[in-house]
Write an enzyme that holds these catalytic residues in place. Structure first.
Site, PDB file in Angstrom:
ATOM      1  N   ASP A  37       0.847  -1.183   0.000  1.00  0.00           N
ATOM      2  CA  ASP A  37       0.000   0.000   0.000  1.00  0.00           C
ATOM      3  C   ASP A  37       0.889   1.242   0.000  1.00  0.00           C
ATOM      4  O   ASP A  37       2.076   1.158  -0.317  1.00  0.00           O
ATOM      5  CB  ASP A  37      -0.967  -0.017   1.182  1.00  0.00           C
ATOM      6  CG  ASP A  37      -2.287   0.660   0.842  1.00  0.00           C
ATOM      7  OD1 ASP A  37      -3.311  -0.042   0.706  1.00  0.00           O
ATOM      8  OD2 ASP A  37      -2.296   1.903   0.700  1.00  0.00           O
ATOM      9  N   VAL A  95      -6.055  -0.094  -6.529  1.00  0.00           N
ATOM     10  CA  VAL A  95      -6.104   1.217  -5.870  1.00  0.00           C
ATOM     11  C   VAL A  95      -7.425   1.887  -6.223  1.00  0.00           C
ATOM     12  O   VAL A  95      -8.183   1.392  -7.068  1.00  0.00           O
ATOM     13  CB  VAL A  95      -4.889   2.085  -6.275  1.00  0.00           C
ATOM     14  CG1 VAL A  95      -3.594   1.356  -5.938  1.00  0.00           C
ATOM     15  CG2 VAL A  95      -4.932   2.471  -7.744  1.00  0.00           C
ATOM     16  N   LYS A 102      -4.510   5.771 -10.506  1.00  0.00           N
ATOM     17  CA  LYS A 102      -4.119   4.526 -11.165  1.00  0.00           C
ATOM     18  C   LYS A 102      -2.952   4.741 -12.124  1.00  0.00           C
ATOM     19  O   LYS A 102      -2.026   3.922 -12.186  1.00  0.00           O
ATOM     20  CB  LYS A 102      -5.319   3.920 -11.901  1.00  0.00           C
ATOM     21  CG  LYS A 102      -6.356   3.279 -10.978  1.00  0.00           C
ATOM     22  CD  LYS A 102      -7.435   2.571 -11.773  1.00  0.00           C
ATOM     23  CE  LYS A 102      -8.487   1.946 -10.865  1.00  0.00           C
ATOM     24  NZ  LYS A 102      -7.984   0.764 -10.126  1.00  0.00           N
ATOM     25  N   SER A 124     -13.067  -0.960 -12.366  1.00  0.00           N
ATOM     26  CA  SER A 124     -14.450  -1.387 -12.564  1.00  0.00           C
ATOM     27  C   SER A 124     -15.144  -0.611 -13.667  1.00  0.00           C
ATOM     28  O   SER A 124     -16.271  -0.957 -14.043  1.00  0.00           O
ATOM     29  CB  SER A 124     -15.243  -1.216 -11.259  1.00  0.00           C
ATOM     30  OG  SER A 124     -15.234   0.148 -10.848  1.00  0.00           O
ATOM     31  N   HIS A 145     -11.396  -7.522 -13.481  1.00  0.00           N
ATOM     32  CA  HIS A 145     -12.364  -6.842 -12.632  1.00  0.00           C
ATOM     33  C   HIS A 145     -13.020  -7.816 -11.668  1.00  0.00           C
ATOM     34  O   HIS A 145     -13.893  -8.595 -12.034  1.00  0.00           O
ATOM     35  CB  HIS A 145     -13.422  -6.145 -13.501  1.00  0.00           C
ATOM     36  CG  HIS A 145     -14.480  -5.439 -12.724  1.00  0.00           C
ATOM     37  ND1 HIS A 145     -15.723  -5.168 -13.230  1.00  0.00           N
ATOM     38  CD2 HIS A 145     -14.478  -4.936 -11.457  1.00  0.00           C
ATOM     39  CE1 HIS A 145     -16.448  -4.545 -12.322  1.00  0.00           C
ATOM     40  NE2 HIS A 145     -15.715  -4.396 -11.230  1.00  0.00           N
ATOM     41  N   ASN A 148     -16.796  -7.042  -5.179  1.00  0.00           N
ATOM     42  CA  ASN A 148     -16.837  -7.078  -3.721  1.00  0.00           C
ATOM     43  C   ASN A 148     -18.054  -7.869  -3.216  1.00  0.00           C
ATOM     44  O   ASN A 148     -19.160  -7.684  -3.757  1.00  0.00           O
ATOM     45  CB  ASN A 148     -16.941  -5.641  -3.181  1.00  0.00           C
ATOM     46  CG  ASN A 148     -15.721  -5.252  -2.378  1.00  0.00           C
ATOM     47  OD1 ASN A 148     -15.022  -6.104  -1.860  1.00  0.00           O
ATOM     48  ND2 ASN A 148     -15.475  -3.957  -2.282  1.00  0.00           N
ATOM     49  N   ASN A 195     -20.996  -3.302 -14.767  1.00  0.00           N
ATOM     50  CA  ASN A 195     -21.354  -1.983 -14.257  1.00  0.00           C
ATOM     51  C   ASN A 195     -22.200  -1.185 -15.236  1.00  0.00           C
ATOM     52  O   ASN A 195     -22.981  -0.326 -14.822  1.00  0.00           O
ATOM     53  CB  ASN A 195     -20.098  -1.205 -13.871  1.00  0.00           C
ATOM     54  CG  ASN A 195     -19.660  -1.540 -12.462  1.00  0.00           C
ATOM     55  OD1 ASN A 195     -20.445  -2.063 -11.671  1.00  0.00           O
ATOM     56  ND2 ASN A 195     -18.416  -1.263 -12.136  1.00  0.00           N
TER      57      ASN A 195
END
Length: 321
Positions: A37, A95, A102, A124, A145, A148, A195
């Protein structure tokens, strides 16, 4: 699935909730995973959070016994980009969904990742071609992709970038399968497939609230108990074929006359109806259906719906639904 990825070394850049879920899936399937991270302290904190998450999932019976131990053994906190990436076969960037962030991260990833590593972004909605422009070698980037929560949602969209070699696409699809996921290759367009559909639904739901037709709670209840109830088993084209495409066209015409152009019957639908391909009732619609397919689908549909309803009732009675 156990240890199917034991020879794979993965790096996950971005150790938020999504990145940690991806790391858990890969480690459970046998990969050695380095997470990274924005700084070493944050990465170390994320690793502790991942250990807690895996233990919680295991105690709740949501993952197989031994999952937490695999995660603790196979996931480590890297101290830098270089440390995370130096031996990676696969790099997954997870991220925040911001092109600027990105792009900056990908410049660092390309600097330190091995030449043979597969480079995957978990975007996404941002086209892979747009992110790839920041790389010296754009063909190296592919979209992967995840959804969650990553340990439990089975699907992954795989999006080839400009010039992505077919063998890289095949490798990513195979890796996803070994990790217990269903990978579907889709074209590189904003929002991809999931999406684009999800946000179209949300936009219409928000419009219904704005118009005062129903409030948010009522809309959620309608979706969950009607067409959403069918979606675990059948996608929109299978549902349309079973209902009858002529029925769909008639409904579009009613909606279009009242609500405007956004409900104009799609050209693809009209063409099928004009040709007499009305779905299950004629044996061909958006999907090709043999008589045995139609019979089998009809036999299994009610069984699936009853099983799902029984599960939902049991969850409600247990206070979990």
């Amino acid at each position: 699935m156990n240890d199917a990825l034991e020879s794979t070394r993965a790096a996950v850049v971005g150790a938020g909730y999504m990145g940690l879920g991806i790391a858990q899936v890969l480690a459970t399937a046998g990969a050695e995973v380095a997470i990274n991270d924005s700084d070493p302290d944050r990465t170390a904190l994320s690793l502790r959070r991942l250990h807690d998450q895996a233990r919680t999932h295991q105690r709740a019976g949501l993952v197989p016994p031994g999952t937490a131990a695999k995660v603790e053994e196979r996931v480590r906190a890297a101290t830098s980009f270089e440390d995370a990436l130096e031996a990676a076969d696969l790099v997954i960037e997870a991220v925040p969904e911001n092109p600027g962030i990105k792009t900056a991260v990908w410049k660092q990833i390309e600097r330190f990742a091995p030449e043979a590593a597969v480079l995957a972004t978990n975007t996404s909605s941002i086209p892979i071609a747009e992110l790839a422009r920041s790389l010296r070698h754009p063909h190296r980037l592919i979209g992967m992709h995840w959804f969650n929560p990553a340990p439990f949602v089975p699907g992954i969209e795989v999006i080839p970038g400009p010039g992505t070699p077919s063998e890289v696409v095949d490798w990513v699809v195979d890796l996803a399968g070994k990790a217990g996921k269903t990978a579907t290759v889709v074209a590189d367009t904003p929002g991809f497939v999931a999406n684009r559909l999800q946000f179209a639904l949300f936009r219409e739901a928000a419009s219904i609230v704005e118009e005062g037709v129903a409030d948010a709670a009522a809309i959620d209840a309608v979706v969950r108990s009607t067409f959403g109830f069918r979606l675990p088993f059948f996608g929109p084209f299978a549902i349309a074929d079973m209902a009858g495409l002529d029925v769909y066209q008639g409904a579009f015409e009613v909606l279009g006359s009242a609500l405007g152009e956004r409900f104009t019957p799609p050209t693809a639908l009209t063409a099928l109806v004009d040709r007499g391909d009305l779905g299950a009732k004629t044996g061909r619609g958006f999907l090709a259906l043999s008589p045995s397919d139609i019979d089998q689908r009809a036999r299994s549909r009610d069984e699936k719906y009853r099983a799902l309803e029984n599960l939902l009732k049991a969850m409600r009675q247990a206070g979990k639904g």
